[in-house]
Design a protein around this motif. Structure first.
Motif, PDB file in Angstrom:
ATOM      1  N   TYR A 120     -10.934   0.148  91.782  1.00 29.55           N
ATOM      2  CA  TYR A 120     -10.427  -1.028  92.508  1.00 29.55           C
ATOM      3  C   TYR A 120      -9.276  -0.640  93.428  1.00 29.55           C
ATOM      4  O   TYR A 120      -8.590   0.345  93.185  1.00 29.55           O
ATOM      5  N   GLY A 128      -7.061  -5.181  93.552  1.00 32.47           N
ATOM      6  CA  GLY A 128      -7.929  -5.588  92.444  1.00 32.47           C
ATOM      7  C   GLY A 128      -9.375  -5.773  92.863  1.00 32.47           C
ATOM      8  O   GLY A 128     -10.238  -5.975  92.019  1.00 32.47           O
ATOM      9  N   PRO A 136     -21.168  -2.417  93.084  1.00 32.91           N
ATOM     10  CA  PRO A 136     -22.623  -2.285  93.059  1.00 32.91           C
ATOM     11  C   PRO A 136     -23.253  -2.387  94.450  1.00 32.91           C
ATOM     12  O   PRO A 136     -22.737  -3.117  95.295  1.00 32.91           O
ATOM     13  N   MET A 175     -22.888   0.392  71.340  1.00 32.93           N
ATOM     14  CA  MET A 175     -24.148   0.074  72.005  1.00 32.93           C
ATOM     15  C   MET A 175     -25.368   0.715  71.352  1.00 32.93           C
ATOM     16  O   MET A 175     -26.444   0.154  71.357  1.00 32.93           O
ATOM     17  N   TRP A 196     -11.852  -3.042  73.957  1.00 36.60           N
ATOM     18  CA  TRP A 196     -12.514  -3.747  75.062  1.00 36.60           C
ATOM     19  C   TRP A 196     -12.201  -3.134  76.412  1.00 36.60           C
ATOM     20  O   TRP A 196     -13.043  -3.147  77.302  1.00 36.60           O
ATOM     21  N   HIS A 200     -15.146  -1.585  78.634  1.00 40.07           N
ATOM     22  CA  HIS A 200     -15.255  -2.027  80.029  1.00 40.07           C
ATOM     23  C   HIS A 200     -15.297  -0.816  80.950  1.00 40.07           C
ATOM     24  O   HIS A 200     -16.129  -0.696  81.847  1.00 40.07           O
ATOM     25  N   ARG A 203     -18.536   0.975  80.680  1.00 44.71           N
ATOM     26  CA  ARG A 203     -19.610   0.258  81.390  1.00 44.71           C
ATOM     27  C   ARG A 203     -19.505   0.478  82.893  1.00 44.71           C
ATOM     28  O   ARG A 203     -20.515   0.652  83.567  1.00 44.71           O
TER      29      ARG A 203
ATOM     30  N   CYS B  20     -11.619  -8.793  91.418  1.00 45.94           N
ATOM     31  CA  CYS B  20     -12.816  -8.163  90.841  1.00 45.94           C
ATOM     32  C   CYS B  20     -12.515  -7.382  89.557  1.00 45.94           C
ATOM     33  O   CYS B  20     -13.357  -7.320  88.667  1.00 45.94           O
ATOM     34  N   ASP B  21     -11.326  -6.768  89.490  1.00 41.62           N
ATOM     35  CA  ASP B  21     -11.036  -5.976  88.283  1.00 41.62           C
ATOM     36  C   ASP B  21     -11.045  -6.857  87.037  1.00 41.62           C
ATOM     37  O   ASP B  21     -11.660  -6.525  86.030  1.00 41.62           O
ATOM     38  N   SER B  24     -14.695  -8.347  86.402  1.00 41.45           N
ATOM     39  CA  SER B  24     -15.660  -7.431  85.790  1.00 41.45           C
ATOM     40  C   SER B  24     -15.312  -7.171  84.328  1.00 41.45           C
ATOM     41  O   SER B  24     -16.193  -6.960  83.494  1.00 41.45           O
ATOM     42  N   PHE B  25     -14.006  -7.213  84.023  1.00 41.15           N
ATOM     43  CA  PHE B  25     -13.624  -7.073  82.616  1.00 41.15           C
ATOM     44  C   PHE B  25     -14.147  -8.260  81.804  1.00 41.15           C
ATOM     45  O   PHE B  25     -14.703  -8.094  80.713  1.00 41.15           O
ATOM     46  N   SER B  28     -17.742  -8.135  80.833  1.00 43.31           N
ATOM     47  CA  SER B  28     -17.966  -7.297  79.663  1.00 43.31           C
ATOM     48  C   SER B  28     -17.529  -8.024  78.386  1.00 43.31           C
ATOM     49  O   SER B  28     -18.224  -8.043  77.383  1.00 43.31           O
ATOM     50  N   TYR B  29     -16.374  -8.622  78.507  1.00 45.55           N
ATOM     51  CA  TYR B  29     -15.727  -9.260  77.355  1.00 45.55           C
ATOM     52  C   TYR B  29     -16.534 -10.444  76.827  1.00 45.55           C
ATOM     53  O   TYR B  29     -16.598 -10.684  75.631  1.00 45.55           O
ATOM     54  N   SER B  31     -19.573 -10.835  76.555  1.00 52.60           N
ATOM     55  CA  SER B  31     -20.773 -10.513  75.796  1.00 52.60           C
ATOM     56  C   SER B  31     -20.546 -10.714  74.299  1.00 52.60           C
ATOM     57  O   SER B  31     -21.472 -10.890  73.536  1.00 52.60           O
ATOM     58  N   GLU B  32     -19.286 -10.670  73.886  1.00 57.31           N
ATOM     59  CA  GLU B  32     -19.047 -10.817  72.451  1.00 57.31           C
ATOM     60  C   GLU B  32     -17.992 -11.869  72.111  1.00 57.31           C
ATOM     61  O   GLU B  32     -17.754 -12.140  70.947  1.00 57.31           O
ATOM     62  N   HIS B  33     -17.361 -12.392  73.135  1.00 57.30           N
ATOM     63  CA  HIS B  33     -16.312 -13.378  72.874  1.00 57.30           C
ATOM     64  C   HIS B  33     -16.590 -14.653  73.648  1.00 57.30           C
ATOM     65  O   HIS B  33     -17.174 -14.605  74.718  1.00 57.30           O
ATOM     66  N   TYR B  56     -22.726  -7.085  89.988  1.00 57.42           N
ATOM     67  CA  TYR B  56     -22.212  -6.324  88.847  1.00 57.42           C
ATOM     68  C   TYR B  56     -22.645  -6.975  87.528  1.00 57.42           C
ATOM     69  O   TYR B  56     -23.170  -6.310  86.633  1.00 57.42           O
ATOM     70  N   HIS B  58     -25.060  -8.950  86.973  1.00 61.31           N
ATOM     71  CA  HIS B  58     -26.512  -8.841  86.821  1.00 61.31           C
ATOM     72  C   HIS B  58     -26.901  -7.443  86.324  1.00 61.31           C
ATOM     73  O   HIS B  58     -27.701  -7.288  85.402  1.00 61.31           O
ATOM     74  N   ILE B  60     -25.016  -5.295  84.724  1.00 62.55           N
ATOM     75  CA  ILE B  60     -24.529  -5.033  83.360  1.00 62.55           C
ATOM     76  C   ILE B  60     -25.506  -5.623  82.341  1.00 62.55           C
ATOM     77  O   ILE B  60     -25.820  -5.009  81.322  1.00 62.55           O
ATOM     78  N   ASN B  64     -27.495  -3.373  79.631  1.00 62.52           N
ATOM     79  CA  ASN B  64     -27.508  -3.630  78.186  1.00 62.52           C
ATOM     80  C   ASN B  64     -28.937  -3.646  77.657  1.00 62.52           C
ATOM     81  O   ASN B  64     -29.221  -3.096  76.594  1.00 62.52           O
TER      82      ASN B  64
END
Lengths: 216, 102
Positions: A120, A128, A136, A175, A196, A200, A203, B20-21, B24-25, B28-29, B31-33, B56, B58, B60, B64
């Protein structure tokens, strides 16, 4: 019931339990067959998780040797293969732990591994936001045919092997082994928020790697 | 007047929008929370306006799924890894030594 009758019954029952289940359902160990029977299976299991053929071979050997030393602890309730895999799992987690403890010697590498700096913009009005070329490009990473599917599987394996060890161990535990987050944190000695950030980061790297190999 | 509205909008966005930072976090986050309302809203708004992060998210999801397939393909003995003959005999040799030592 008098005591002789009781003792008789007990002895009959014991006899029965021995004769009806002569080790039936109980698994036995045959160490001389291990390499031939389970060598490839354990190796597969290990290489998916450590991504280094030499390390995987060592893990298989250590598993067989430890299993042989601990053969008296085998109760026969699970199959030989399940028992061997459970030993291998412990060994793999130990390898991950070592990777994590070695991070202290190179804290700078670790910080580098988990920092987002190279994905970033770090300053300016678009701080950011994705750096040019780091976000992507294509929309989909899904394979179309069976051949592409196979290719994608080998790309995934390659990309996992290219992750820095710190990220790889957490990523694989979560995973591939589908471990619970608490368990991963406990095994690796990290906090949940740290996990996390690490996931991240892994990923981000995995996605970038898969996309660049996939588009080639 | 317009300048003031523009300024206020900038202040509002810098206070409440995420970049975006962070987005994007959160991808990810989540997915489980379960995201809190504020985080959920911020992510929603960001994805609405940022096509890169939409891609992004999509990808990810696809990644998975592919990793799931990779895990399954390797747990059914279809993974193409085999112990080399050399490694096999080395391990057998080490095990034999233990077996005969007893």
């Amino acid at each position: 019931m008098n005591s002789t009758r009781f003792l008789y019954l007990v002895s009959v029952l014991r006899l029965d339990s021995n004769s009806c289940m002569p080790e039936e359902g109980k698994h036995i160990l045959e160490p001389q067959q291990w390499v031939e029977r389970y060598g490839d299976y354990l190796y597969n299991y290990a290489i998916v998780r450590v991504n280094d053929s030499e390390k995987a071979e060592d893990l298989v050997q250590e598993t067989f040797l430890s299993a042989f030393k601990a053969k008296d602890n085998f109760l026969g309730k699970s199959s030989e293969r399940t028992w061997l895999i459970s030993i291998l799992k412990r060994k793999i987690i130990d390898t991950y732990r070592k990777q994590y403890s070695s991070k202290e010697s190179s804290m700078a590498d670790y910080e580098q591994d988990i920092s987002d700096g190279d994905f970033y913009r770090s300053e300016g009005p678009f701080k950011g936001h994705w750096l040019e070329g780091k976000g992507p490009h294509s929309h989909s990473l899904m394979p179309e045919g069976e051949l592409e599917q196979k290719e994608l599987m080998s790309i995934i394996q390659l990309c996992i092997s290219m992750l820095p060890p710190n990220l790889a161990s957490a990523f694989v535990m979560k995973m591939i082994d589908e471990a619970e987050s608490d368990e991963v944190c406990k095994e690796l000695g990290i906090t949940a928020s740290n996990l996390w950030v690490i996931l991240h980061r892994a990923r981000l790297k995995m996605r970038k790697c898969i996309e660049s190999k996939w588009l080639k | 007047m317009m300048r003031k509205i523009g300024h206020n909008m900038m202040v509002f966005m810098s206070k409440h929008m995420i970049a975006c930072d962070e987005a994007s976090f959160l991808v990810s986050y989540r997915s489980e929370h379960r995201l809190g309302f504020k985080q959920w809203w911020q992510l929603k708004m960001h994805l609405l306006t940022c096509h890169l992060c939409r891609k992004y998210a999509h990808q990810i999801k696809e990644m998975n799924l592919s990793v799931d397939k990779y895990r399954e393909s390797c747990s059914h003995d279809t993974c193409s890894h085999h112990l080399s003959d050399e490694a096999s005999s080395k391990i057998q040799h080490a095990l034999d030594r233990e077996l005969h030592a007893k």
